[in-house]
Design an enzyme around this catalytic site. Structure first.
Site, mmCIF file in Angstrom:
data_model
loop_
_atom_site.group_PDB
_atom_site.id
_atom_site.type_symbol
_atom_site.label_atom_id
_atom_site.label_comp_id
_atom_site.label_asym_id
_atom_site.label_seq_id
_atom_site.Cartn_x
_atom_site.Cartn_y
_atom_site.Cartn_z
ATOM 1 N N CYS A 27 -35.879 34.488 27.069
ATOM 2 C CA CYS A 27 -35.050 33.963 28.172
ATOM 3 C C CYS A 27 -35.436 32.502 28.448
ATOM 4 O O CYS A 27 -35.227 31.643 27.601
ATOM 5 C CB CYS A 27 -35.182 34.879 29.394
ATOM 6 N N GLU A 49 -37.626 43.449 26.073
ATOM 7 C CA GLU A 49 -38.666 44.352 26.613
ATOM 8 C C GLU A 49 -38.141 45.239 27.737
ATOM 9 O O GLU A 49 -38.739 46.249 28.053
ATOM 10 C CB GLU A 49 -39.891 43.559 27.085
ATOM 11 N N HIS A 54 -33.650 39.917 27.475
ATOM 12 C CA HIS A 54 -34.975 40.519 27.687
ATOM 13 C C HIS A 54 -35.070 41.818 26.902
ATOM 14 O O HIS A 54 -34.832 42.901 27.455
ATOM 15 C CB HIS A 54 -35.207 40.785 29.176
#
Ligand code: MN
Length: 241
Positions: free
Chosen positions: A114, A219, A217
């Site tokens: 990001c 994750e 993102h």
């Protein structure tokens, strides 16, 4: 030996019954993603102590540059404030810049996530679109109103590129929590994927596929794509077998 992956912390503030404290913080999903991929997550707090930064560099087998609710000062890519800029965090950005430069110089892998991808681009001389909504006609909403655990828009991947190879897919469904995007690419970077409105969503470095970035993102999306992206970083940090 598991490789040590430095993950940069955000700087912020906590409020305990009306008393404010400066703090450092991180979404724990970053830690989980690195650990699941086989790396040792080493969380590093931004500092302007150059001796401390120098001491951190030898600990780094790989680097995750994280995002946050702030923007990079446009002056750092030769622009003035023309659109929405969320209050920059100059000390944090300078710290991350120093780690990125050390990783690049030392042949270490870097994953920019990001805002971390945006900084990787700026460190390499690239520029940013200051506000997608104001500057790209007909752009999608890139600040999704829903939980980033769920996907918000597609990313069309470059055929034969790194992410296509890693994920086995030509198109991904990703979350989106940003209002800025890459504009001019930094030295040696190329586009790995774009959203349907043309916004750059993934980059990598020519000849150094262990230096890469994603605008979303991974994750926060606990899936095979996330595992492939963090797995690539950790495998590269392990070095040749
Ligand atoms: Mn997006």
């Amino acid at each position: 030996m598991k490789p040590k992956i430095l993950i940069t912390l955000d700087t912020g503030e906590t409020d305990r019954r009306g008393v404010k404290f400066a703090n450092v913080n991180l979404k724990s999903a970053y830690v989980d993603a690195v650990a699941r991929a086989g790396g040792v997550p080493l969380l590093v707090a931004p500092t302007d102590d150059t001796d401390l930064i120098e001491a951190l560099v030898p600990l780094m087998d790989g680097l995750v540059v994280t995002g946050g609710a702030f923007d990079i000062d446009p002056a750092s890519y030769g622009a003035s404030v023309e659109h929405r800029i969320d209050a920059p965090k100059p000390m944090r950005t300078a710290f991350e810049r120093a780690l990125i430069e050390a990783a690049l110089a030392g042949g270490k892998p870097v994953l920019g996530v990001c805002g971390g991808m945006q900084l990787l681009n700026v460190v390499l001389g690239g520029t940013l679109i200051q506000d997608i909504g104001a500057q790209i006609e007909g752009a999608l909403e890139h600040e999704q109103p829903t939980s980033p655990a769920g996907a918000h828009h597609d990313v069309e991947l470059m055929l034969g590129g790194l992410l296509t190879r890693l994920t086995g897919r030509g198109k991904l469904s990703v979350n989106s929590t940003h209002h800025q995007a890459l504009d001019a690419l930094g030295r040696g970077l190329y586009v790995e994927g774009r959203s349907p409105d043309g916004v750059i969503e993934a980059i990598a470095m020519v000849g150094r596929p262990e230096v890469f970035g994603v605008q979303w993102h991974p994750e926060l999306q606990d899936d095979a794509t996330s595992a492939a992206i963090y797995g690539h970083l950790v495998a590269a940090a392990m070095g040749p077998p």
